[in-house]
Design a protein around this motif. Structure first.
Motif, PDB file in Angstrom:
ATOM      1  N   VAL A  34      37.587  31.372  -4.787  1.00  0.00           N
ATOM      2  CA  VAL A  34      37.267  30.133  -4.075  1.00  0.00           C
ATOM      3  C   VAL A  34      36.739  30.364  -2.659  1.00  0.00           C
ATOM      4  O   VAL A  34      35.831  29.668  -2.202  1.00  0.00           O
ATOM      5  N   LEU A  35      37.310  31.323  -1.956  1.00  0.00           N
ATOM      6  CA  LEU A  35      36.920  31.540  -0.555  1.00  0.00           C
ATOM      7  C   LEU A  35      35.736  32.499  -0.491  1.00  0.00           C
ATOM      8  O   LEU A  35      35.891  33.711  -0.487  1.00  0.00           O
ATOM      9  N   THR A  36      34.580  31.933  -0.447  1.00  0.00           N
ATOM     10  CA  THR A  36      33.345  32.712  -0.335  1.00  0.00           C
ATOM     11  C   THR A  36      32.805  32.568   1.084  1.00  0.00           C
ATOM     12  O   THR A  36      33.253  31.697   1.841  1.00  0.00           O
ATOM     13  N   SER A  79      30.035  31.313   1.822  1.00  0.00           N
ATOM     14  CA  SER A  79      29.441  29.969   1.871  1.00  0.00           C
ATOM     15  C   SER A  79      30.493  28.873   2.037  1.00  0.00           C
ATOM     16  O   SER A  79      30.288  27.932   2.805  1.00  0.00           O
ATOM     17  N   SER A  80      31.613  28.989   1.312  1.00  0.00           N
ATOM     18  CA  SER A  80      32.637  27.941   1.423  1.00  0.00           C
ATOM     19  C   SER A  80      33.290  27.953   2.804  1.00  0.00           C
ATOM     20  O   SER A  80      33.620  26.897   3.342  1.00  0.00           O
ATOM     21  N   ALA A 103      30.851  26.356   5.239  1.00  0.00           N
ATOM     22  CA  ALA A 103      30.831  24.901   5.066  1.00  0.00           C
ATOM     23  C   ALA A 103      32.081  24.248   5.668  1.00  0.00           C
ATOM     24  O   ALA A 103      32.017  23.121   6.168  1.00  0.00           O
ATOM     25  N   HIS A 104      33.202  24.957   5.639  1.00  0.00           N
ATOM     26  CA  HIS A 104      34.462  24.418   6.174  1.00  0.00           C
ATOM     27  C   HIS A 104      34.472  24.410   7.707  1.00  0.00           C
ATOM     28  O   HIS A 104      35.200  23.623   8.317  1.00  0.00           O
ATOM     29  N   MET A 119      42.245  23.978   4.288  1.00  0.00           N
ATOM     30  CA  MET A 119      41.103  23.901   3.376  1.00  0.00           C
ATOM     31  C   MET A 119      41.567  23.672   1.937  1.00  0.00           C
ATOM     32  O   MET A 119      42.384  24.430   1.413  1.00  0.00           O
ATOM     33  N   GLU A 152      39.372  24.133  -4.437  1.00  0.00           N
ATOM     34  CA  GLU A 152      38.779  23.614  -5.673  1.00  0.00           C
ATOM     35  C   GLU A 152      38.936  24.720  -6.701  1.00  0.00           C
ATOM     36  O   GLU A 152      38.363  25.792  -6.549  1.00  0.00           O
TER      37      GLU A 152
END
Length: 108
Positions: free
Chosen positions: A37-39, A41-42, A45-46, A98, A101
C-alpha cells in the motif's frame, strides 16, 4: 478503515530540508500490507507539499521497515525553515493517520 497506526510505528528524521520517514511494521503480515500500500506515489499524494524531487522508497525487509525520503518537505531545514516543525515530527504523525486501502488478500 484501518490506518498506518494500526500496524506500524513511524519515526521522522531530517537531512537538510529532506524529511526522512521510517515506517516500522509491527509484524510480518503488517509489513506485507504496508509494502503493497505505501508506495512513493501514495506517500506523495498523502503529503501535498511542494517537494523539490520525487518521493523515494527504500525497503528493508529484514527490519520490516520502509524508509521514505521527501526532498524539500522541510522548506529549508531545521535552521532555515520558518515553520514551527523544522524536524518534521508532526509530519510523521500525519503518516500514521493515512488510511490503508487494502486488497482482498490483506483484508481482516
Amino acid at each position: 478503515m484501518r490506518t498506518v497506526d494500526d500496524c506500524a510505528d513511524v519515526r521522522a528524521g531530517d537531512k537538510g530540508d529532506t524529511l526522512i520517514l521510517a515506517v516500522l511494521a509491527r509484524d510480518a503480515s503488517a509489513y506485507s500490507l504496508l509494502e503493497d500500500v505505501l508506495t512513493s506515489s501514495s506517500i506523495a499524494a498523502h503529503y501535498p507539499l511542494d517537494l523539490t524531487a520525487p518521493v523515494t522508497r527504500r525497503e528493508m525487509p529484514a527490519l520490516r521497515a520502509l524508509v521514505f525520503t521527501l526532498p524539500g518537505a522541510l522548506g529549508g531545514g531545521v535552521t532555515g525553515s520558518p515553520v514551527l516543525d523544522g524536524h518534521g515530527k508532526t509530519l510523521s504523525y500525519h503518516l500514521l493517520s493515512m488510511p490503508l486501502e487494502t486488497s482482498p488478500h490483506h483484508e481482516q
